[in-house]
Design a protein around this motif. Structure first.
Motif, PDB file in Angstrom:
ATOM      1  N   LEU A 144       0.289  14.047  16.045  1.00  0.00           N
ATOM      2  CA  LEU A 144       1.303  14.131  17.099  1.00  0.00           C
ATOM      3  C   LEU A 144       2.571  14.804  16.587  1.00  0.00           C
ATOM      4  CD1 LEU A 144       2.262  13.483  19.941  1.00  0.00           C
ATOM      5  CD2 LEU A 144       2.888  11.191  19.148  1.00  0.00           C
ATOM      6  N   GLU A 145       2.954  14.491  15.347  1.00  0.00           N
ATOM      7  CA  GLU A 145       4.159  15.085  14.776  1.00  0.00           C
ATOM      8  C   GLU A 145       3.996  16.589  14.595  1.00  0.00           C
ATOM      9  OE1 GLU A 145       6.694  14.851  10.603  1.00  0.00           O
ATOM     10  OE2 GLU A 145       5.576  13.088  11.294  1.00  0.00           O
ATOM     11  N   GLY A 146       2.823  17.005  14.103  1.00  0.00           N
ATOM     12  CA  GLY A 146       2.577  18.432  13.930  1.00  0.00           C
ATOM     13  C   GLY A 146       2.510  19.170  15.252  1.00  0.00           C
ATOM     14  N   MET A 147       1.918  18.536  16.260  1.00  0.00           N
ATOM     15  CA  MET A 147       1.853  19.137  17.590  1.00  0.00           C
ATOM     16  C   MET A 147       3.257  19.318  18.157  1.00  0.00           C
ATOM     17  SD  MET A 147       0.042  17.661  21.051  1.00  0.00           S
ATOM     18  CE  MET A 147      -1.612  17.800  20.388  1.00  0.00           C
ATOM     19  N   ARG A 148       4.103  18.303  17.942  1.00  0.00           N
ATOM     20  CA  ARG A 148       5.491  18.383  18.427  1.00  0.00           C
ATOM     21  C   ARG A 148       6.246  19.503  17.727  1.00  0.00           C
ATOM     22  NH1 ARG A 148       8.942  14.147  15.634  1.00  0.00           N
ATOM     23  NH2 ARG A 148       8.660  15.776  14.057  1.00  0.00           N
ATOM     24  N   ASP A 149       6.113  19.597  16.398  1.00  0.00           N
ATOM     25  CA  ASP A 149       6.836  20.624  15.642  1.00  0.00           C
ATOM     26  C   ASP A 149       6.365  22.022  16.025  1.00  0.00           C
ATOM     27  OD1 ASP A 149       8.145  18.570  14.403  1.00  0.00           O
ATOM     28  OD2 ASP A 149       6.984  18.660  12.544  1.00  0.00           O
ATOM     29  N   HIS A 150       5.063  22.189  16.198  1.00  0.00           N
ATOM     30  CA  HIS A 150       4.533  23.493  16.584  1.00  0.00           C
ATOM     31  C   HIS A 150       5.040  23.893  17.968  1.00  0.00           C
ATOM     32  CE1 HIS A 150       1.720  26.852  16.657  1.00  0.00           C
ATOM     33  NE2 HIS A 150       1.387  26.503  17.881  1.00  0.00           N
ATOM     34  N   ALA A 151       5.053  22.939  18.895  1.00  0.00           N
ATOM     35  CA  ALA A 151       5.530  23.225  20.250  1.00  0.00           C
ATOM     36  C   ALA A 151       7.022  23.549  20.240  1.00  0.00           C
ATOM     37  CB  ALA A 151       5.253  22.044  21.168  1.00  0.00           C
ATOM     38  N   LEU A 152       7.795  22.825  19.435  1.00  0.00           N
ATOM     39  CA  LEU A 152       9.239  23.054  19.379  1.00  0.00           C
ATOM     40  C   LEU A 152       9.553  24.426  18.804  1.00  0.00           C
ATOM     41  CD1 LEU A 152      12.199  22.240  19.543  1.00  0.00           C
ATOM     42  CD2 LEU A 152      11.927  20.991  17.389  1.00  0.00           C
ATOM     43  N   LEU A 153       8.924  24.790  17.684  1.00  0.00           N
ATOM     44  CA  LEU A 153       9.191  26.086  17.069  1.00  0.00           C
ATOM     45  C   LEU A 153       8.713  27.227  17.963  1.00  0.00           C
ATOM     46  CD1 LEU A 153       8.259  25.304  13.356  1.00  0.00           C
ATOM     47  CD2 LEU A 153      10.531  25.346  14.412  1.00  0.00           C
ATOM     48  N   SER A 154       7.590  27.037  18.629  1.00  0.00           N
ATOM     49  CA  SER A 154       7.090  28.062  19.560  1.00  0.00           C
ATOM     50  C   SER A 154       8.053  28.221  20.732  1.00  0.00           C
ATOM     51  CB  SER A 154       5.702  27.686  20.068  1.00  0.00           C
ATOM     52  OG  SER A 154       4.764  27.620  19.021  1.00  0.00           O
ATOM     53  N   PHE A 155       8.588  27.110  21.205  1.00  0.00           N
ATOM     54  CA  PHE A 155       9.546  27.163  22.307  1.00  0.00           C
ATOM     55  C   PHE A 155      10.825  27.873  21.885  1.00  0.00           C
ATOM     56  CE2 PHE A 155      13.155  25.315  24.603  1.00  0.00           C
ATOM     57  CZ  PHE A 155      12.802  25.619  25.911  1.00  0.00           C
ATOM     58  N   LEU A 156      11.300  27.612  20.674  1.00  0.00           N
ATOM     59  CA  LEU A 156      12.498  28.279  20.186  1.00  0.00           C
ATOM     60  C   LEU A 156      12.302  29.788  20.131  1.00  0.00           C
ATOM     61  CD1 LEU A 156      13.594  25.930  17.240  1.00  0.00           C
ATOM     62  CD2 LEU A 156      14.765  26.224  19.421  1.00  0.00           C
ATOM     63  N   TYR A 157      11.128  30.211  19.674  1.00  0.00           N
ATOM     64  CA  TYR A 157      10.860  31.648  19.561  1.00  0.00           C
ATOM     65  C   TYR A 157      10.676  32.284  20.936  1.00  0.00           C
ATOM     66  CZ  TYR A 157       8.496  35.974  18.224  1.00  0.00           C
ATOM     67  OH  TYR A 157       8.145  37.295  18.079  1.00  0.00           O
ATOM     68  N   ASN A 158      10.030  31.589  21.843  1.00  0.00           N
ATOM     69  CA  ASN A 158       9.793  32.110  23.189  1.00  0.00           C
ATOM     70  C   ASN A 158      11.102  32.236  23.974  1.00  0.00           C
ATOM     71  OD1 ASN A 158       7.546  31.122  25.931  1.00  0.00           O
ATOM     72  ND2 ASN A 158       9.181  32.590  25.880  1.00  0.00           N
ATOM     73  N   SER A 159      11.898  31.201  23.950  1.00  0.00           N
ATOM     74  CA  SER A 159      13.080  31.147  24.817  1.00  0.00           C
ATOM     75  C   SER A 159      14.345  31.694  24.160  1.00  0.00           C
ATOM     76  CB  SER A 159      13.339  29.698  25.246  1.00  0.00           C
ATOM     77  OG  SER A 159      13.646  28.890  24.115  1.00  0.00           O
ATOM     78  N   GLY A 160      14.387  31.733  22.813  1.00  0.00           N
ATOM     79  CA  GLY A 160      15.629  32.110  22.142  1.00  0.00           C
ATOM     80  C   GLY A 160      16.700  31.054  22.310  1.00  0.00           C
ATOM     81  N   ALA A 161      16.296  29.821  22.539  1.00  0.00           N
ATOM     82  CA  ALA A 161      17.259  28.747  22.786  1.00  0.00           C
ATOM     83  C   ALA A 161      17.961  28.340  21.502  1.00  0.00           C
ATOM     84  CB  ALA A 161      16.541  27.530  23.382  1.00  0.00           C
ATOM     85  N   ARG A 162      19.187  27.883  21.635  1.00  0.00           N
ATOM     86  CA  ARG A 162      19.868  27.231  20.519  1.00  0.00           C
ATOM     87  C   ARG A 162      19.173  25.903  20.270  1.00  0.00           C
ATOM     88  NH1 ARG A 162      23.768  29.212  24.053  1.00  0.00           N
ATOM     89  NH2 ARG A 162      25.077  30.884  23.216  1.00  0.00           N
ATOM     90  N   ILE A 163      19.282  25.385  19.056  1.00  0.00           N
ATOM     91  CA  ILE A 163      18.520  24.190  18.698  1.00  0.00           C
ATOM     92  C   ILE A 163      18.897  22.999  19.580  1.00  0.00           C
ATOM     93  CG2 ILE A 163      20.160  23.689  16.844  1.00  0.00           C
ATOM     94  CD1 ILE A 163      16.398  22.742  17.075  1.00  0.00           C
ATOM     95  N   GLN A 164      20.187  22.836  19.880  1.00  0.00           N
ATOM     96  CA  GLN A 164      20.576  21.694  20.704  1.00  0.00           C
ATOM     97  C   GLN A 164      20.116  21.863  22.147  1.00  0.00           C
ATOM     98  OE1 GLN A 164      21.943  18.920  19.183  1.00  0.00           O
ATOM     99  NE2 GLN A 164      21.283  18.044  21.142  1.00  0.00           N
ATOM    100  N   GLU A 165      20.055  23.101  22.621  1.00  0.00           N
ATOM    101  CA  GLU A 165      19.528  23.353  23.959  1.00  0.00           C
ATOM    102  C   GLU A 165      18.069  22.926  24.043  1.00  0.00           C
ATOM    103  OE1 GLU A 165      22.279  27.364  24.782  1.00  0.00           O
ATOM    104  OE2 GLU A 165      20.118  27.522  24.489  1.00  0.00           O
ATOM    105  N   ALA A 166      17.312  23.195  22.988  1.00  0.00           N
ATOM    106  CA  ALA A 166      15.907  22.807  22.973  1.00  0.00           C
ATOM    107  C   ALA A 166      15.749  21.291  22.851  1.00  0.00           C
ATOM    108  CB  ALA A 166      15.181  23.503  21.823  1.00  0.00           C
ATOM    109  N   LEU A 167      16.575  20.663  22.031  1.00  0.00           N
ATOM    110  CA  LEU A 167      16.463  19.215  21.835  1.00  0.00           C
ATOM    111  C   LEU A 167      16.911  18.439  23.072  1.00  0.00           C
ATOM    112  CD1 LEU A 167      17.695  18.856  18.139  1.00  0.00           C
ATOM    113  CD2 LEU A 167      15.355  18.995  19.028  1.00  0.00           C
TER     114      LEU A 167
END
Length: 334
Positions: A144-167
């Motif tokens: 679950l932790e790896g799935m979350r990290d992969h989804a978060l990093l993929s989302f950051l790259y896709n959206s160009g979001a700032r880290i706090q925007e993503a969190l």
């Protein structure tokens, strides 16, 4: 009212009345100013030998503020940007005090005249597509932790979001149906809409299936269900980068942070020929000059531009400055 009570009253009024009620500052601004004042008051207390509760307004001189800024930059290892953020919190308070306590105007003016320190403008660290792929391959997606990290990093790259925007992202901000997109709230509480790849939508769906969240609950949480912190994400990312550097050596010389994915998004969009005004809207930049910075940073874009320029033909006759044995004689002919 005693001088110590006057300072505590002014500080409370600054945060509750000025920042929150009158300016309606965001929670991030309030927390940033709060942290700056915590550090400043502890610093002054240590130098004056007083307890924090006994500090008065007269203790907070321009000299103490300058010493604190130097301490924040050099001894605490902060950047010039961090130093300027601390100064902004202090100046904002004394600008408020000048309107409430006319007797302290001279002290306020001295502090308000402390200048913002200019910092060197460095090229942003951005990731090549192969480096992004190598990092995204590191999380163990069977957990679950790896799935979350992969989804978060993929989302950051896709959206160009700032880290706090993503969190801060909640499921109700995501449109899972086609055309998929996400609503992000950036600096100054400005909202923007970013498109999502089908692959990113699938990752977010699978994460929600493994760990369901209410529509208004944070999507990226830790094992206890609490929202992730930016420092926690940086710690995890550093481990993934070290692992990825084993197969992608170029990562060893790069300081990769969550913000590097935002840089990568901008640079790769520019490489794909996307108009810079579209990228500005995508990333939520206020000024187009900020977006143009990525165009200057992308070496591949510069190389492609160079390839479109014809190589100058070699003249049959040497230029005069090569034929003339005396450089000074050539200069005299100009």
């Amino acid at each position: 009212m005693s001088t110590s009570n006057r300072f505590s009253y002014l500080l409370r009024a600054f945060f509750y009345e000025w920042l929150v009620d009158q300016r309606n500052a965001s929670v991030h601004t309030v927390r940033s100013y709060r942290d700056a004042w915590r550090l400043f008051l502890r610093f002054v207390a240590q130098r004056t030998g007083k307890k924090v509760a006994m500090i008065t307004l007269t203790d907070l001189t321009a000299g103490e503020a300058i010493a604190f800024l130097g301490h924040a930059e050099h001894e605490r290892g902060g950047t010039i940007g961090t130093r300027n953020c601390r100064l902004a919190a202090i100046r904002s308070f004394f600008n408020f005090v000048a309107t409430r306590d006319p007797g302290s105007i001279a002290q306020c003016v001295e502090i308000l005249n402390i200048p913002i320190k200019r910092a060197p403008v460095s090229q942003p660290c951005y990731l090549d597509p192969a480096e992004v792929t190598a990092i995204l391959a590191q999380p163990d997606r069977s957990t679950l932790e790896g799935m979350r990290d992969h989804a978060l990093l993929s989302f950051l790259y896709n959206s160009g979001a700032r880290i706090q925007e993503a969190l801060d992202l909640c499921p109700d901000a995501i449109r899972f149906e086609s055309p998929s997109c996400v609503r992000l709230t950036g600096k100054g509480r400005k909202e923007r809409i970013c498109p999502l790849w089908p692959e990113t939508v699938m990752l977010l769906k699978k994460l929600l299936e493994r760990r369901p969240r209410a529509l208004d609950q944070r999507l990226f949480v830790n094992r206890y269900g609490e929202p992730l912190s930016a420092s926690g994400v940086r710690f995890k990312l550093a481990a993934y980068v070290r692992a990825a550097a084993e197969t992608t050596p170029t990562l060893r010389d790069k300081h990769v942070t969550p913000h590097a994915f935002r840089h990568a998004t901008a640079v790769h969009l520019i490489s794909a020929g996307v108009d810079v005004t579209v990228i500005r809207s995508w990333l939520g930049h206020v000024s187009l000059d900020t977006t143009n910075h990525y165009a200057r940073a992308n070496l591949e874009t510069k190389r492609k531009a160079l390839e479109q320029v014809g190589v100058p033909e070699t003249p049959g006759r040497q230029p005069s400055w090569k034929r003339d044995t005396s450089v000074l004689a050539w200069l005299d002919t100009l």
